[in-house]
Design a protein around this motif. Structure first.
Motif, short mmCIF file in Angstrom:
data_model
loop_
_atom_site.label_atom_id
_atom_site.label_comp_id
_atom_site.label_asym_id
_atom_site.label_seq_id
_atom_site.Cartn_x
_atom_site.Cartn_y
_atom_site.Cartn_z
N SER A 173 15.55 63.86 60.82
CA SER A 173 14.06 63.93 61.06
C SER A 173 13.42 63.04 60.01
CB SER A 173 14.34 64.70 61.10
OG SER A 173 14.73 65.66 62.56
N ASN A 174 13.79 62.09 59.38
CA ASN A 174 12.43 61.45 58.73
C ASN A 174 11.02 60.92 59.04
OD1 ASN A 174 14.57 61.18 56.38
ND2 ASN A 174 15.76 59.40 57.97
N ALA A 175 11.06 61.11 60.24
CA ALA A 175 9.87 60.27 61.30
C ALA A 175 8.44 61.77 61.05
CB ALA A 175 10.05 60.25 62.67
N ILE A 176 9.30 62.48 60.23
CA ILE A 176 7.94 63.76 60.42
C ILE A 176 7.62 63.83 59.46
CG2 ILE A 176 9.92 66.01 59.10
CD1 ILE A 176 8.11 66.74 62.36
N PHE A 177 7.71 63.09 58.23
CA PHE A 177 6.88 62.88 57.45
C PHE A 177 6.07 61.99 57.32
CE2 PHE A 177 10.49 64.99 55.95
CZ PHE A 177 10.37 66.28 54.88
N GLY A 178 5.98 61.48 58.12
CA GLY A 178 5.52 60.34 58.74
C GLY A 178 3.88 60.45 59.07
N LEU A 179 2.60 59.58 59.41
CA LEU A 179 1.12 60.11 59.73
C LEU A 179 0.99 60.87 61.16
CD1 LEU A 179 -1.27 60.25 57.70
CD2 LEU A 179 -2.10 58.08 58.53
N LEU A 180 -0.03 61.81 61.19
CA LEU A 180 0.70 62.44 61.97
C LEU A 180 -0.83 62.29 62.75
CD1 LEU A 180 3.27 65.31 60.60
CD2 LEU A 180 3.54 64.33 63.57
N ARG A 181 -1.20 62.79 63.93
CA ARG A 181 -2.48 62.95 64.56
C ARG A 181 -3.00 64.21 64.51
NH1 ARG A 181 -5.90 58.73 66.22
NH2 ARG A 181 -4.20 57.20 67.08
N VAL A 182 -3.82 64.89 63.82
CA VAL A 182 -4.10 66.23 64.13
C VAL A 182 -4.10 66.48 65.66
CG1 VAL A 182 -5.87 67.79 62.99
CG2 VAL A 182 -5.22 66.18 61.08
N SER A 183 -4.78 65.89 65.74
CA SER A 183 -5.42 66.64 67.16
C SER A 183 -3.89 67.02 68.36
CB SER A 183 -6.06 65.83 68.12
OG SER A 183 -5.95 64.18 68.09
N ALA A 184 -3.01 66.43 67.32
CA ALA A 184 -2.13 66.28 69.06
C ALA A 184 -1.13 67.39 68.17
CB ALA A 184 -0.76 64.74 68.84
N LEU A 185 -0.98 67.58 66.47
CA LEU A 185 -0.27 68.93 65.47
C LEU A 185 -0.33 69.85 66.26
CD1 LEU A 185 2.53 68.47 63.64
CD2 LEU A 185 0.72 68.59 62.26
N GLU A 186 -2.11 70.08 65.94
CA GLU A 186 -2.26 71.09 66.23
C GLU A 186 -1.97 71.79 67.78
OE1 GLU A 186 -6.73 71.51 64.08
OE2 GLU A 186 -6.54 69.98 66.37
N GLN A 187 -1.56 71.25 69.27
CA GLN A 187 -1.61 71.53 69.76
C GLN A 187 1.06 72.22 69.96
OE1 GLN A 187 -2.43 69.28 74.00
NE2 GLN A 187 -3.18 67.58 72.31
N THR A 188 1.05 72.33 68.88
CA THR A 188 2.35 72.06 68.75
C THR A 188 2.69 73.53 68.29
OG1 THR A 188 2.72 71.19 66.59
CG2 THR A 188 2.99 69.85 68.73
N ARG A 189 4.28 73.63 68.13
CA ARG A 189 4.64 74.97 67.01
C ARG A 189 4.62 74.49 65.59
NH1 ARG A 189 9.01 78.22 71.09
NH2 ARG A 189 7.65 77.74 72.50
N LYS A 190 4.51 73.55 65.54
CA LYS A 190 4.22 72.74 63.85
C LYS A 190 6.17 73.28 63.30
CE LYS A 190 -0.21 73.88 63.80
NZ LYS A 190 -0.42 74.62 65.30
N ILE A 191 5.99 73.39 61.74
CA ILE A 191 7.34 73.81 61.65
C ILE A 191 7.93 75.23 62.16
CG2 ILE A 191 8.95 73.73 59.13
CD1 ILE A 191 7.97 70.86 60.26
#
Length: 302
Positions: A173-191
């Motif tokens: 899951s190397n992609a998780i260390f990419g650059l994330l859009r905060v507005s999308a990440l806020e809608q998730t469960r995160k880690i």
């Protein structure tokens, strides 16, 4: 060229999930845009009582001419080991910018990594995650192989992006260390506090938008004996790495993933047809993983 580029940057947050430090990780990351990148450090206490010395972290950042008094550098030392999942989410909560990047203490990004990812997110509002292919390096920073993440998800249908996350051949899951859009990440469960929760997060992000995979291998992931997977070979130990409070029964990983894949489908608004398609993909994924599921139950006795 550097000055012209920096003047057009959107701000982003970059974090270091630190328990011990490989010296070239922090300088390499921060040196990319030393005048533009706020940096958060979450210094997780070690189980053995050792903690990362804040002065040492400050000296590392100073090597790229970032003054310790600079308010873009925020270092927090936790008094006890709260686990990797808690620390990942702690640093995200400190973020104050539209883009965000997690960075482990022992991985490295090439100088153009952030620039290339920011350009994509700036020009593609439908993209929630941008990353590059990966170069696997050893403990001495020697390149070992190029790892292709196979997550260039450009389909307009969220169900198809979700399906691609579940059935991709690449397992890291190397992609998780990419650059994330905060507005999308806020809608998730995160880690979350279980093994492989980054896979669940990727699937949930895929429901929210497209992934953009840059073909160049600009992310260097270090493989050495102290990585979480190598240092914690059993499911039980690896679960405790995510959450030290997990002393009781450990849920089989494959079954837990299937349940979590299904649960995230109800965390965000989705048309019924898309949700039902994703549930079907989840059940079919679990069927395909039936041998792994059986192996998980057996490993709990180890």
């Amino acid at each position: 060229n550097e000055k012209k580029h920096l003047s057009g940057l959107n701000p982003l947050e970059q974090t270091f999930n630190l328990s011990h430090v490989v010296p070239d990780a922090v300088p390499d990351e921060a040196a990319q845009w030393r005048r533009a990148v706020p940096t958060i450090g979450g210094l997780n206490a070690r189980v053995d009582g050792a903690t990362l010395n804040l002065e040492y972290a400050g000296r590392l950042l100073a090597t790229v001419r970032l003054p310790q008094a600079d308010d873009r550098i925020r270092l927090t030392r936790h008094p006890c080991n709260r686990g990797a999942a808690w620390n990942y989410n702690f640093v995200f909560k400190q973020a104050r910018a539209p883009y965000f990047k997690w960075a482990s203490h022992d991985d490295v990004c090439k100088p153009s990594f952030l620039k290339r990812c920011v350009e994509v997110l700036d020009n593609r509002p439908d993209v929630v995650l941008c990353f590059t292919n990966t170069t696997i390096i050893d403990a001495h920073s020697k390149p070992c192989q190029i790892y292709r993440n196979q997550l260039h998800l450009q389909h307009s249908n969220p169900a198809q992006r979700f399906r691609s996350c579940l059935f991709r051949r690449a397992t890291e899951s190397n992609a998780i260390f990419g650059l994330l859009r905060v507005s999308a990440l806020e809608q998730t469960r995160k880690i979350d506090n279980f093994v492989g929760s980054d896979n669940i997060l990727l699937a949930q992000l895929a429901l929210l938008g497209c992934f953009y995979e840059i073909d160049d291998a600009l992310f260097l992931r270090r493989d050495h004996p102290e990585t979480s997977l190598r240092a914690n070979p059993s499911q039980r130990n690896l679960h405790r790495w995510f959450d030290p409070q997990k002393e009781k029964y450990v849920f089989p990983t494959t079954l837990r993933w299937a349940i979590e894949y299904a649960k995230v489908l109800f965390d965000i608004p989705l048309p019924s047809k898309i949700r039902y398609n994703c549930l079907f993909y989840t059940l079919y994924w679990l069927y395909k993983k039936r041998r792994k599921l059986l192996a998980d139950f057996k490993s709990l006795d180890d």
